[in-house]
Scaffold this motif. Structure first.
Motif, PDB file in Angstrom:
ATOM      1  N   THR A   1      -2.715  -9.684  -7.547  1.00 26.82           N
ATOM      2  CA  THR A   1      -2.569  -9.727  -6.094  1.00 26.82           C
ATOM      3  C   THR A   1      -3.877 -10.163  -5.453  1.00 26.82           C
ATOM      4  O   THR A   1      -4.920  -9.553  -5.687  1.00 26.82           O
TER       5      THR A   1
ATOM      6  N   GLY B   1       5.883  -9.360  -6.165  1.00 24.79           N
ATOM      7  CA  GLY B   1       5.721  -9.769  -4.789  1.00 24.79           C
ATOM      8  C   GLY B   1       7.028 -10.289  -4.282  1.00 24.79           C
ATOM      9  O   GLY B   1       7.964 -10.493  -5.025  1.00 24.79           O
TER      10      GLY B   1
ATOM     11  N   ASP C   1       1.131 -12.263  -4.435  1.00 16.57           N
ATOM     12  CA  ASP C   1       1.362 -11.920  -5.838  1.00 16.57           C
ATOM     13  C   ASP C   1       1.671 -13.195  -6.610  1.00 16.57           C
ATOM     14  O   ASP C   1       2.505 -14.006  -6.186  1.00 16.57           O
TER      15      ASP C   1
ATOM     16  N   TYR D   1      -1.018 -10.544   1.414  1.00 21.25           N
ATOM     17  CA  TYR D   1      -1.067 -10.116   0.016  1.00 21.25           C
ATOM     18  C   TYR D   1      -0.227 -11.091  -0.805  1.00 21.25           C
ATOM     19  O   TYR D   1       0.996 -11.140  -0.668  1.00 21.25           O
TER      20      TYR D   1
END
Length: 297
Positions: free
Chosen positions: A257, A20, A248, A246
């Motif tokens: 995620t 991420g 991570d 989203y």
């Protein structure tokens, strides 16, 4: 819970290393990035824009102002380039880190379902002032079954993990978002650093997939930031609307995620600005009435 609420990357370990990244797009005022294939003379160029469903290799280049592939980059969050793939219905999110050859061609494997996709690259070409996010469309052949947007909720579940979202997106204003990670009902206090942070957040505007400006609060080893259960970010929504977030995070050696649907909230009125605001509304109301009378005549 909607099955789009999250996933882990254990099954995608051979896809180039999912991760991420805090979005650097739209620096200054929350302007969304990723809406253009070219910016400041740099262009994202795919080798193929029509792809086959399944786990497929994807290759591309970042072309420079001189018309040649860029081969020198300034690393951001431990990587020269961050690549994000998401289908236009916001499903299938993947954040991977391609490998570059000496001629400037990047390669990575993606798990692709049929449909229309958007690919983003977060890059900082050497010598360029700052990071930019470029975006390009790709089509994956096959029967397309678009998924409805998951409902807005403050909780995402990924296996034994639960992530709770606290905070609001306010149009045009920086606001804090706090995500709290737990496993089997117990707070996770030993998150592992991943790409120089305990969590990375990508935010996309529903409707055009505009890529948001998101900053992590603190970093591992700074003597202040704890390894969970809370991960804090500052985010600026450029406009009112609905966004997909989203997150991570890494725990026990696996990157997972968590996904959320978030709708913006109205900005709080400043007390000293209230009278002027009310007067402006009254003026608009009078203006509308005047036009109505004019139309009647």
């Amino acid at each position: 819970m909607n099955n789009h609420s999250g996933h882990d990357h254990a099954s995608h370990a051979n896809h180039g290393g999912h991760g991420g990244h805090a979005g650097h797009a739209g620096h200054g005022g929350g302007r969304p990035g990723g809406l253009a294939v070219s910016e400041n003379g740099y262009t994202l160029e795919l080798d193929a824009t029509i792809l086959t469903a399944g786990v497929q290799p994807v290759s591309f280049r970042v072309m420079g102002p001189d018309g040649r592939p860029v081969t020198e980059f300034t690393p951001e969050h431990e990587k020269e380039l961050h690549f994000i793939a998401v289908r236009r219905d916001t499903a299938g999110f993947q954040h991977v880190h391609p490998v570059r050859d000496e001629k400037g061609t990047w390669s990575v494997e993606l798990a692709l379902e049929p449909g229309d996709w958007r690919f983003f690259t977060d890059v900082h070409p050497a010598g360029h002032d700052g990071t930019m996010t470029l975006g390009v469309d790709a089509a994956v052949a096959g029967p397309y079954d678009p998924r409805p947007l998951p409902e807005a909720t403050g909780t995402a579940r990924i296996g034994a993990y639960t992530v709770a979202l606290d905070g609001a997106l306010v149009p045009g204003e920086a606001s804090e978002l706090t995500l709290t990670v737990s496993r089997d009902g117990r707070p996770v206090t030993d998150l592992q650093p991943y790409l120089a942070a305990y969590g990375h957040l990508v935010a996309l505007r529903v409707g055009d997939l505009g890529y948001l400006h998101v900053h992590p609060e603190g970093e591992p080893g700074d003597g202040v930031t704890a390894p969970g259960p809370e991960i804090a970010f500052m985010a600026t929504a450029p406009t009112a609307g609905t966004y997909r977030l989203y997150l991570d995070f890494q725990h026990d050696g696996v990157v997972r995620t968590a996904e959320f649907t978030v709708r913006t909230t109205a900005a709080a009125a400043h007390p000293d600005a209230a009278p002027e605001h009310e007067g402006h509304e009254g003026h608009e109301g009078h203006h509308g009435h005047h036009h109505g009378s004019h139309a009647h005549h």
